[in-house]
Design a protein around this motif. Structure first.
Motif, PDB file in Angstrom:
ATOM      1  N   ASN A  82       0.813  -1.210   0.000  1.00  0.00           N
ATOM      2  CA  ASN A  82       0.000   0.000   0.000  1.00  0.00           C
ATOM      3  C   ASN A  82       0.855   1.271   0.000  1.00  0.00           C
ATOM      4  O   ASN A  82       0.455   2.287   0.551  1.00  0.00           O
ATOM      5  N   LYS A  83       1.998   1.209  -0.628  1.00  0.00           N
ATOM      6  CA  LYS A  83       2.916   2.356  -0.657  1.00  0.00           C
ATOM      7  C   LYS A  83       3.209   2.753  -2.096  1.00  0.00           C
ATOM      8  O   LYS A  83       3.353   1.907  -2.966  1.00  0.00           O
ATOM      9  N   ARG A  84       3.310   4.065  -2.306  1.00  0.00           N
ATOM     10  CA  ARG A  84       3.695   4.590  -3.612  1.00  0.00           C
ATOM     11  C   ARG A  84       4.712   5.698  -3.401  1.00  0.00           C
ATOM     12  O   ARG A  84       4.611   6.472  -2.459  1.00  0.00           O
ATOM     13  N   GLN A  85       5.689   5.792  -4.298  1.00  0.00           N
ATOM     14  CA  GLN A  85       6.715   6.826  -4.228  1.00  0.00           C
ATOM     15  C   GLN A  85       6.626   7.736  -5.441  1.00  0.00           C
ATOM     16  O   GLN A  85       6.417   8.917  -5.314  1.00  0.00           O
ATOM     17  N   PHE A  86       6.803   7.179  -6.624  1.00  0.00           N
ATOM     18  CA  PHE A  86       6.805   7.965  -7.859  1.00  0.00           C
ATOM     19  C   PHE A  86       5.522   7.817  -8.664  1.00  0.00           C
ATOM     20  O   PHE A  86       5.220   8.657  -9.491  1.00  0.00           O
ATOM     21  N   LEU A  87       4.822   6.731  -8.489  1.00  0.00           N
ATOM     22  CA  LEU A  87       3.633   6.478  -9.293  1.00  0.00           C
ATOM     23  C   LEU A  87       2.400   7.157  -8.710  1.00  0.00           C
ATOM     24  O   LEU A  87       2.172   7.101  -7.501  1.00  0.00           O
ATOM     25  N   LYS A  88       1.626   7.758  -9.582  1.00  0.00           N
ATOM     26  CA  LYS A  88       0.321   8.283  -9.181  1.00  0.00           C
ATOM     27  C   LYS A  88      -0.636   7.102  -9.118  1.00  0.00           C
ATOM     28  O   LYS A  88      -0.391   6.048  -9.718  1.00  0.00           O
ATOM     29  N   LYS A  89      -1.717   7.286  -8.386  1.00  0.00           N
ATOM     30  CA  LYS A  89      -2.703   6.223  -8.254  1.00  0.00           C
ATOM     31  C   LYS A  89      -3.214   5.778  -9.633  1.00  0.00           C
ATOM     32  O   LYS A  89      -3.375   4.589  -9.893  1.00  0.00           O
TER      33      LYS A  89
ATOM     34  N   TYR B 285       9.770   6.646 -13.755  1.00  0.00           N
ATOM     35  CA  TYR B 285      10.668   5.495 -13.882  1.00  0.00           C
ATOM     36  C   TYR B 285      11.433   5.509 -15.198  1.00  0.00           C
ATOM     37  O   TYR B 285      12.399   4.778 -15.347  1.00  0.00           O
ATOM     38  N   ARG B 286      11.029   6.328 -16.147  1.00  0.00           N
ATOM     39  CA  ARG B 286      11.749   6.401 -17.426  1.00  0.00           C
ATOM     40  C   ARG B 286      13.210   6.765 -17.185  1.00  0.00           C
ATOM     41  O   ARG B 286      14.092   6.311 -17.903  1.00  0.00           O
ATOM     42  N   ASN B 287      13.489   7.560 -16.131  1.00  0.00           N
ATOM     43  CA  ASN B 287      14.867   7.925 -15.793  1.00  0.00           C
ATOM     44  C   ASN B 287      15.691   6.710 -15.378  1.00  0.00           C
ATOM     45  O   ASN B 287      16.908   6.701 -15.527  1.00  0.00           O
ATOM     46  N   PHE B 288      15.040   5.704 -14.850  1.00  0.00           N
ATOM     47  CA  PHE B 288      15.732   4.497 -14.414  1.00  0.00           C
ATOM     48  C   PHE B 288      15.795   3.449 -15.514  1.00  0.00           C
ATOM     49  O   PHE B 288      16.614   2.544 -15.475  1.00  0.00           O
TER      50      PHE B 288
ATOM     51  N   GLU C  87      16.272  -8.355 -11.994  1.00  0.00           N
ATOM     52  CA  GLU C  87      17.460  -7.632 -12.415  1.00  0.00           C
ATOM     53  C   GLU C  87      17.130  -6.157 -12.639  1.00  0.00           C
ATOM     54  O   GLU C  87      17.858  -5.267 -12.191  1.00  0.00           O
ATOM     55  N   LEU C  88      16.023  -5.888 -13.311  1.00  0.00           N
ATOM     56  CA  LEU C  88      15.606  -4.506 -13.536  1.00  0.00           C
ATOM     57  C   LEU C  88      15.295  -3.802 -12.215  1.00  0.00           C
ATOM     58  O   LEU C  88      15.753  -2.684 -11.979  1.00  0.00           O
ATOM     59  N   ALA C  89      14.530  -4.452 -11.340  1.00  0.00           N
ATOM     60  CA  ALA C  89      14.169  -3.851 -10.054  1.00  0.00           C
ATOM     61  C   ALA C  89      15.415  -3.549  -9.225  1.00  0.00           C
ATOM     62  O   ALA C  89      15.509  -2.490  -8.590  1.00  0.00           O
ATOM     63  N   ASN C  90      16.386  -4.454  -9.245  1.00  0.00           N
ATOM     64  CA  ASN C  90      17.630  -4.218  -8.505  1.00  0.00           C
ATOM     65  C   ASN C  90      18.427  -3.062  -9.098  1.00  0.00           C
ATOM     66  O   ASN C  90      19.011  -2.260  -8.364  1.00  0.00           O
ATOM     67  N   LYS C  91      18.449  -2.959 -10.427  1.00  0.00           N
ATOM     68  CA  LYS C  91      19.152  -1.842 -11.070  1.00  0.00           C
ATOM     69  C   LYS C  91      18.478  -0.514 -10.741  1.00  0.00           C
ATOM     70  O   LYS C  91      19.152   0.493 -10.491  1.00  0.00           O
ATOM     71  N   ILE C  92      17.153  -0.509 -10.728  1.00  0.00           N
ATOM     72  CA  ILE C  92      16.410   0.706 -10.372  1.00  0.00           C
ATOM     73  C   ILE C  92      16.730   1.107  -8.933  1.00  0.00           C
ATOM     74  O   ILE C  92      17.033   2.262  -8.648  1.00  0.00           O
ATOM     75  N   MET C  93      16.683   0.141  -8.031  1.00  0.00           N
ATOM     76  CA  MET C  93      16.962   0.426  -6.618  1.00  0.00           C
ATOM     77  C   MET C  93      18.407   0.887  -6.438  1.00  0.00           C
ATOM     78  O   MET C  93      18.679   1.819  -5.678  1.00  0.00           O
ATOM     79  N   PHE C  94      19.333   0.250  -7.149  1.00  0.00           N
ATOM     80  CA  PHE C  94      20.739   0.629  -7.066  1.00  0.00           C
ATOM     81  C   PHE C  94      20.932   2.078  -7.522  1.00  0.00           C
ATOM     82  O   PHE C  94      21.603   2.864  -6.851  1.00  0.00           O
ATOM     83  N   LYS C  95      20.348   2.433  -8.651  1.00  0.00           N
ATOM     84  CA  LYS C  95      20.504   3.785  -9.185  1.00  0.00           C
ATOM     85  C   LYS C  95      19.903   4.819  -8.225  1.00  0.00           C
ATOM     86  O   LYS C  95      20.476   5.879  -8.000  1.00  0.00           O
ATOM     87  N   TYR C  96      18.752   4.484  -7.654  1.00  0.00           N
ATOM     88  CA  TYR C  96      18.094   5.386  -6.696  1.00  0.00           C
ATOM     89  C   TYR C  96      18.969   5.576  -5.455  1.00  0.00           C
ATOM     90  O   TYR C  96      19.210   6.702  -5.021  1.00  0.00           O
ATOM     91  N   CYS C  97      19.447   4.476  -4.897  1.00  0.00           N
ATOM     92  CA  CYS C  97      20.269   4.561  -3.680  1.00  0.00           C
ATOM     93  C   CYS C  97      21.615   5.227  -3.961  1.00  0.00           C
ATOM     94  O   CYS C  97      22.139   5.946  -3.109  1.00  0.00           O
TER      95      CYS C  97
END
Length: 166
Positions: A95-102, A126-129, A140-150
């Motif tokens: 039930n959490k959102r950061q970048f996505l609108k409902k 997410y296009r930036n990621f 693999e994609l989710a980990n790359k997104i998280m890595f880039k964000y962190c």
């Protein structure tokens, strides 16, 4: 298993899923409940022990992780279980959102297939990621997104707990 957990907070979470004899255990829904609990618990710790910018940044990291977990779930469901109803997909998400609108999340849930999910993500923040992220499987994609964000948080934060969380 439930007897062992009787005096823990997990008992309340898991006891509704006790199957009748000869009935399969609903591991997918159990995982979703435990995921929600984990993210909610992490956020409650952040709210209790941190203040100001450090609290905001830690909350953002946890919420972002929950949201990427949702993206992973949606993609997998669309790829491997395309007959899953939209209501069932919603029930499995955090039930959490950061970048996505409902509305964007709803479009992802209603996507025709996993390729459409990626296409829809290209019209969000997410296009930036996604630009340089080639991937063979969704984790693999989710980990790359998280890595880039962190990585961006590591470079910009002077908050010790934020650096450790990244």
């Amino acid at each position: 298993f439930l007897v062992c957990l009787k005096h823990s907070e997990y008992y309340k979470l898991l006891s509704p899923f006790k199957p009748a004899p000869d009935e399969p255990i609903d591991f997918t829904t159990i995982e979703a409940v435990l995921d929600r609990y984990t993210y909610d618990f992490g956020l409650s710790i952040v709210e209790k022990y941190f203040k100001g910018l450090q609290q905001t940044q830690l909350r953002d990291i946890i919420t972002f992780r929950a949201e990427t977990d949702n993206l992973r779930k949606i993609y997998r469901i669309k790829k491997y279980y395309p007959e899953t109803s939209h209501e069932m997909i919603k029930a499995l998400l955090n039930n959490k959102r950061q970048f996505l609108k409902k509305s964007q999340l709803q479009k992802l849930i209603e996507a025709k297939n996993h390729e459409t999910v990626i296409h829809l993500l290209e019209s969000t923040r997410y296009r930036n990621f996604l630009n340089e992220a080639e991937f063979s499987y969704i984790d693999e994609l989710a980990n790359k997104i998280m890595f880039k964000y962190c990585k961006s948080k590591l470079r910009s934060s002077a908050q010790p707990a934020v650096v450790m969380a990244c």
